[in-house]
Motif scaffolding. Structure first.
Motif, PDB file in Angstrom:
ATOM      1  N   SER A  21       7.182   4.457  -2.924  1.00 57.67           N
ATOM      2  CA  SER A  21       6.257   5.526  -3.318  1.00 57.67           C
ATOM      3  C   SER A  21       5.264   5.875  -2.213  1.00 57.67           C
ATOM      4  CB  SER A  21       5.484   5.112  -4.571  1.00 57.67           C
ATOM      5  OG  SER A  21       4.538   4.114  -4.257  1.00 57.67           O
ATOM      6  N   ALA A  22       4.825   7.118  -2.241  1.00 57.30           N
ATOM      7  CA  ALA A  22       3.771   7.553  -1.326  1.00 57.30           C
ATOM      8  C   ALA A  22       2.468   6.823  -1.647  1.00 57.30           C
ATOM      9  CB  ALA A  22       3.577   9.067  -1.438  1.00 57.30           C
ATOM     10  N   HIS A  23       2.316   6.393  -2.892  1.00 61.38           N
ATOM     11  CA  HIS A  23       1.125   5.644  -3.290  1.00 61.38           C
ATOM     12  C   HIS A  23       1.018   4.347  -2.484  1.00 61.38           C
ATOM     13  CE1 HIS A  23      -2.078   4.234  -5.923  1.00 61.38           C
ATOM     14  NE2 HIS A  23      -1.404   3.118  -6.133  1.00 61.38           N
ATOM     15  N   PHE A  24       2.125   3.637  -2.328  1.00 61.46           N
ATOM     16  CA  PHE A  24       2.114   2.418  -1.526  1.00 61.46           C
ATOM     17  C   PHE A  24       1.692   2.719  -0.093  1.00 61.46           C
ATOM     18  CE2 PHE A  24       4.217  -0.200   1.651  1.00 61.46           C
ATOM     19  CZ  PHE A  24       3.736  -1.453   1.312  1.00 61.46           C
ATOM     20  N   TRP A  25       2.245   3.779   0.481  1.00 60.36           N
ATOM     21  CA  TRP A  25       1.983   4.071   1.889  1.00 60.36           C
ATOM     22  C   TRP A  25       0.565   4.577   2.123  1.00 60.36           C
ATOM     23  CZ3 TRP A  25       4.764   1.489   4.940  1.00 60.36           C
ATOM     24  CH2 TRP A  25       6.063   1.155   4.583  1.00 60.36           C
ATOM     25  N   THR A  26       0.005   5.341   1.181  1.00 58.37           N
ATOM     26  CA  THR A  26      -1.394   5.759   1.355  1.00 58.37           C
ATOM     27  C   THR A  26      -2.321   4.560   1.200  1.00 58.37           C
ATOM     28  OG1 THR A  26      -1.539   6.460  -0.969  1.00 58.37           O
ATOM     29  CG2 THR A  26      -1.087   8.175   0.693  1.00 58.37           C
ATOM     30  N   GLY A  27      -1.975   3.615   0.317  1.00 56.82           N
ATOM     31  CA  GLY A  27      -2.766   2.385   0.186  1.00 56.82           C
ATOM     32  C   GLY A  27      -2.717   1.564   1.460  1.00 56.82           C
ATOM     33  N   THR A  28      -1.539   1.464   2.045  1.00 58.15           N
ATOM     34  CA  THR A  28      -1.373   0.731   3.300  1.00 58.15           C
ATOM     35  C   THR A  28      -2.198   1.382   4.412  1.00 58.15           C
ATOM     36  OG1 THR A  28       0.839   0.032   2.623  1.00 58.15           O
ATOM     37  CG2 THR A  28       0.321  -0.075   4.978  1.00 58.15           C
TER      38      THR A  28
ATOM     39  N   VAL B  28      -6.579  10.814  -2.283  1.00 61.93           N
ATOM     40  CA  VAL B  28      -5.167  11.207  -2.375  1.00 61.93           C
ATOM     41  C   VAL B  28      -4.367  10.062  -2.995  1.00 61.93           C
ATOM     42  CG1 VAL B  28      -3.096  11.789  -1.010  1.00 61.93           C
ATOM     43  CG2 VAL B  28      -5.325  12.816  -0.441  1.00 61.93           C
ATOM     44  N   HIS B  29      -4.673   8.855  -2.585  1.00 68.15           N
ATOM     45  CA  HIS B  29      -4.028   7.649  -3.109  1.00 68.15           C
ATOM     46  C   HIS B  29      -4.206   7.547  -4.627  1.00 68.15           C
ATOM     47  CE1 HIS B  29      -2.684   3.466  -3.059  1.00 68.15           C
ATOM     48  NE2 HIS B  29      -3.794   3.115  -3.682  1.00 68.15           N
ATOM     49  N   ALA B  30      -5.402   7.834  -5.108  1.00 70.02           N
ATOM     50  CA  ALA B  30      -5.664   7.790  -6.552  1.00 70.02           C
ATOM     51  C   ALA B  30      -4.808   8.814  -7.293  1.00 70.02           C
ATOM     52  CB  ALA B  30      -7.145   8.027  -6.829  1.00 70.02           C
ATOM     53  N   PHE B  31      -4.724  10.011  -6.750  1.00 67.66           N
ATOM     54  CA  PHE B  31      -3.885  11.046  -7.362  1.00 67.66           C
ATOM     55  C   PHE B  31      -2.420  10.598  -7.400  1.00 67.66           C
ATOM     56  CE2 PHE B  31      -1.002  14.633  -6.679  1.00 67.66           C
ATOM     57  CZ  PHE B  31      -1.182  15.313  -7.874  1.00 67.66           C
ATOM     58  N   LEU B  32      -1.936  10.081  -6.278  1.00 69.79           N
ATOM     59  CA  LEU B  32      -0.551   9.615  -6.215  1.00 69.79           C
ATOM     60  C   LEU B  32      -0.318   8.428  -7.151  1.00 69.79           C
ATOM     61  CD1 LEU B  32       0.023   9.883  -2.366  1.00 69.79           C
ATOM     62  CD2 LEU B  32       0.998  11.363  -4.144  1.00 69.79           C
ATOM     63  N   GLY B  33      -1.341   7.580  -7.297  1.00 68.66           N
ATOM     64  CA  GLY B  33      -1.226   6.445  -8.213  1.00 68.66           C
ATOM     65  C   GLY B  33      -1.131   6.889  -9.664  1.00 68.66           C
ATOM     66  N   LEU B  34      -1.910   7.886 -10.037  1.00 76.18           N
ATOM     67  CA  LEU B  34      -1.828   8.419 -11.400  1.00 76.18           C
ATOM     68  C   LEU B  34      -0.435   9.002 -11.648  1.00 76.18           C
ATOM     69  CD1 LEU B  34      -3.210   9.071 -14.076  1.00 76.18           C
ATOM     70  CD2 LEU B  34      -4.009  11.214 -13.032  1.00 76.18           C
ATOM     71  N   LYS B  35       0.051   9.735 -10.667  1.00 72.89           N
ATOM     72  CA  LYS B  35       1.398  10.308 -10.767  1.00 72.89           C
ATOM     73  C   LYS B  35       2.446   9.193 -10.903  1.00 72.89           C
ATOM     74  CE  LYS B  35       4.479  13.281  -8.124  1.00 72.89           C
ATOM     75  NZ  LYS B  35       4.679  13.959  -6.856  1.00 72.89           N
ATOM     76  N   LEU B  36       2.313   8.130 -10.097  1.00 68.20           N
ATOM     77  CA  LEU B  36       3.231   7.004 -10.174  1.00 68.20           C
ATOM     78  C   LEU B  36       3.136   6.304 -11.522  1.00 68.20           C
ATOM     79  CD1 LEU B  36       5.253   5.041  -8.813  1.00 68.20           C
ATOM     80  CD2 LEU B  36       3.275   3.786  -7.935  1.00 68.20           C
TER      81      LEU B  36
ATOM     82  N   LEU C  32     -11.758   7.307   3.014  1.00 63.38           N
ATOM     83  CA  LEU C  32     -12.129   7.618   1.632  1.00 63.38           C
ATOM     84  C   LEU C  32     -11.332   8.818   1.126  1.00 63.38           C
ATOM     85  CD1 LEU C  32     -13.900   6.614  -0.646  1.00 63.38           C
ATOM     86  CD2 LEU C  32     -15.685   8.163   0.139  1.00 63.38           C
ATOM     87  N   LEU C  33     -11.116   9.807   1.966  1.00 66.04           N
ATOM     88  CA  LEU C  33     -10.287  10.950   1.586  1.00 66.04           C
ATOM     89  C   LEU C  33      -8.861  10.499   1.283  1.00 66.04           C
ATOM     90  CD1 LEU C  33      -9.996  14.032   1.262  1.00 66.04           C
ATOM     91  CD2 LEU C  33      -9.448  14.116   3.696  1.00 66.04           C
ATOM     92  N   ILE C  34      -8.327   9.612   2.118  1.00 67.87           N
ATOM     93  CA  ILE C  34      -6.988   9.058   1.872  1.00 67.87           C
ATOM     94  C   ILE C  34      -6.972   8.320   0.529  1.00 67.87           C
ATOM     95  CG2 ILE C  34      -5.301   7.316   2.664  1.00 67.87           C
ATOM     96  CD1 ILE C  34      -5.244   9.898   4.297  1.00 67.87           C
TER      97      ILE C  34
END
Length: 160
Positions: A100-107, A148-156, A143-145
Protein backbone atom coordinates in the motif's frame (compact mmCIF):
# COMPACT_ATOMS: atom_id res chain seq x y z
CA UNK A 1 11.36 -8.69 0.39
CA UNK A 2 8.18 -9.41 2.33
CA UNK A 3 8.96 -13.13 2.37
CA UNK A 4 12.20 -12.27 4.19
CA UNK A 5 10.67 -9.95 6.79
CA UNK A 6 7.26 -11.49 7.47
CA UNK A 7 8.63 -14.64 9.24
CA UNK A 8 10.28 -12.35 11.82
CA UNK A 9 7.13 -10.33 12.36
CA UNK A 10 4.60 -13.16 12.55
CA UNK A 11 5.72 -14.48 15.98
CA UNK A 12 5.45 -10.94 17.38
CA UNK A 13 2.04 -10.45 15.76
CA UNK A 14 0.94 -13.87 17.09
CA UNK A 15 2.03 -12.86 20.59
CA UNK A 16 -0.12 -9.73 20.38
CA UNK A 17 -2.98 -11.77 18.90
CA UNK A 18 -2.96 -13.94 22.05
CA UNK A 19 -4.17 -10.92 24.03
CA UNK A 20 -7.61 -11.49 22.55
CA UNK A 21 -7.90 -7.90 21.37
CA UNK A 22 -11.22 -7.38 19.60
CA UNK A 23 -10.98 -7.14 15.81
CA UNK A 24 -12.22 -3.52 15.61
CA UNK A 25 -9.35 -2.45 17.89
CA UNK A 26 -6.80 -4.42 15.86
CA UNK A 27 -8.26 -2.87 12.71
CA UNK A 28 -8.84 0.72 13.86
CA UNK A 29 -6.59 1.11 16.92
CA UNK A 30 -3.54 2.17 14.94
CA UNK A 31 -5.37 4.86 12.95
CA UNK A 32 -7.09 6.25 16.03
CA UNK A 33 -3.93 6.49 18.13
CA UNK A 34 -1.79 7.77 15.29
CA UNK A 35 -4.44 10.30 14.34
CA UNK A 36 -4.15 11.75 17.82
CA UNK A 37 -0.35 11.79 17.61
CA UNK A 38 -0.22 13.36 14.15
CA UNK A 39 -3.01 15.89 14.52
CA UNK A 40 -2.42 16.93 18.14
CA UNK A 41 1.29 16.48 18.77
CA UNK A 42 2.36 17.04 15.16
CA UNK A 43 0.40 20.23 14.71
CA UNK A 44 1.61 21.57 18.06
CA UNK A 45 5.24 20.70 17.28
CA UNK A 46 4.97 22.42 13.89
CA UNK A 47 3.18 25.44 15.32
CA UNK A 48 5.70 25.86 18.15
CA UNK A 49 8.62 25.42 15.78
CA UNK A 50 7.36 28.04 13.35
CA UNK A 51 6.41 30.42 16.17
CA UNK A 52 9.95 30.04 17.47
CA UNK A 53 11.25 31.12 14.07
CA UNK A 54 8.76 33.86 13.29
CA UNK A 55 8.00 35.52 16.63
CA UNK A 56 9.29 39.07 16.88
CA UNK A 57 9.28 39.01 20.68
CA UNK A 58 12.43 37.16 21.77
CA UNK A 59 10.76 35.82 24.92
CA UNK A 60 7.93 34.31 22.88
CA UNK A 61 10.43 32.87 20.39
CA UNK A 62 12.49 31.25 23.14
CA UNK A 63 9.41 29.79 24.83
CA UNK A 64 8.15 28.32 21.56
CA UNK A 65 11.54 26.86 20.68
CA UNK A 66 11.64 25.28 24.13
CA UNK A 67 8.16 23.79 23.61
CA UNK A 68 9.18 22.50 20.19
CA UNK A 69 12.31 20.86 21.65
CA UNK A 70 10.19 19.23 24.37
CA UNK A 71 7.53 17.71 22.13
CA UNK A 72 9.36 16.92 18.87
CA UNK A 73 11.39 13.97 20.25
CA UNK A 74 8.21 12.49 21.77
CA UNK A 75 6.44 12.97 18.46
CA UNK A 76 9.20 11.07 16.66
CA UNK A 77 9.11 8.29 19.26
CA UNK A 78 5.34 7.87 19.02
CA UNK A 79 5.41 8.05 15.21
CA UNK A 80 8.12 5.36 15.15
CA UNK A 81 6.24 3.14 17.59
CA UNK A 82 3.03 3.71 15.65
CA UNK A 83 4.79 2.77 12.44
CA UNK A 84 5.83 -0.51 14.05
CA UNK A 85 2.30 -1.03 15.38
CA UNK A 86 0.82 -0.37 11.96
CA UNK A 87 3.08 -2.94 10.33
CA UNK A 88 2.21 -5.48 13.03
CA UNK A 89 -1.47 -4.70 12.58
CA UNK A 90 -1.16 -5.56 8.89
CA UNK A 91 0.56 -8.84 9.76
CA UNK A 92 -2.11 -9.64 12.39
CA UNK A 93 -4.81 -9.06 9.78
CA UNK A 94 -3.04 -11.22 7.18
CA UNK A 95 -2.49 -8.26 4.86
CA UNK A 96 0.55 -7.63 2.67
CA UNK A 97 3.04 -5.23 4.23
CA UNK A 98 4.59 -3.42 1.28
CA UNK A 99 1.55 -3.31 -1.03
CA UNK A 100 0.00 0.00 0.00
CA UNK A 101 0.91 3.63 -0.51
CA UNK A 102 0.06 4.03 3.18
CA UNK A 103 3.07 1.89 4.12
CA UNK A 104 5.38 3.88 1.86
CA UNK A 105 4.21 7.31 3.05
CA UNK A 106 4.70 6.10 6.65
CA UNK A 107 8.20 4.93 5.78
CA UNK A 108 8.96 8.27 4.13
CA UNK A 109 7.59 10.23 7.11
CA UNK A 110 9.63 8.25 9.65
CA UNK A 111 12.74 8.71 7.51
CA UNK A 112 12.18 12.46 7.11
CA UNK A 113 11.49 12.96 10.81
CA UNK A 114 14.53 10.87 11.72
CA UNK A 115 16.74 12.90 9.41
CA UNK A 116 15.23 16.10 10.78
CA UNK A 117 16.01 14.95 14.30
CA UNK A 118 19.58 14.25 13.20
CA UNK A 119 19.89 17.80 11.87
CA UNK A 120 18.71 19.10 15.22
CA UNK A 121 20.99 16.75 17.17
CA UNK A 122 24.00 18.21 15.36
CA UNK A 123 22.88 21.58 16.72
CA UNK A 124 22.17 22.55 13.13
CA UNK A 125 25.78 21.96 12.10
CA UNK A 126 27.03 24.61 14.48
CA UNK A 127 23.93 26.85 14.31
CA UNK A 128 24.00 27.27 10.52
CA UNK A 129 21.03 29.26 9.26
CA UNK A 130 20.67 27.04 6.18
CA UNK A 131 20.31 23.92 8.33
CA UNK A 132 17.77 25.67 10.58
CA UNK A 133 15.76 26.58 7.50
CA UNK A 134 16.10 23.05 6.10
CA UNK A 135 14.91 21.68 9.45
CA UNK A 136 11.84 23.92 9.44
CA UNK A 137 10.77 23.11 5.90
CA UNK A 138 11.65 19.42 6.13
CA UNK A 139 9.58 19.08 9.31
CA UNK A 140 6.66 20.86 7.65
CA UNK A 141 6.97 18.60 4.60
CA UNK A 142 7.02 15.53 6.87
CA UNK A 143 3.81 16.72 8.53
CA UNK A 144 2.24 17.21 5.09
CA UNK A 145 3.29 13.66 4.18
CA UNK A 146 1.66 12.47 7.42
CA UNK A 147 -1.61 14.16 6.41
CA UNK A 148 -1.51 12.33 3.07
CA UNK A 149 -0.58 9.20 5.03
CA UNK A 150 -3.69 9.60 7.20
CA UNK A 151 -5.91 9.88 4.14
CA UNK A 152 -4.30 6.80 2.58
CA UNK A 153 -4.65 4.95 5.89
CA UNK A 154 -8.37 5.68 6.06
CA UNK A 155 -8.71 4.45 2.49
CA UNK A 156 -6.73 1.30 3.36
CA UNK A 157 -8.69 0.69 6.55
CA UNK A 158 -11.99 0.89 4.71
CA UNK A 159 -10.74 -1.50 2.03
CA UNK A 160 -9.69 -4.36 4.34
Amino acid sequence: METLIRPYLEPIADWFSNFGTPEPIVHWGHPLMMGIVVFVMGSFAAWAGWQGRLATDSGVAVENRKNHRKIAPWLFLFISLGYTGGVLSLVMQGQPIFASAHFWTGTLAVGLLGFNGFISATKFGGNKAALRTTHAYLGSFALLILLVHAFLGLKLGLSI
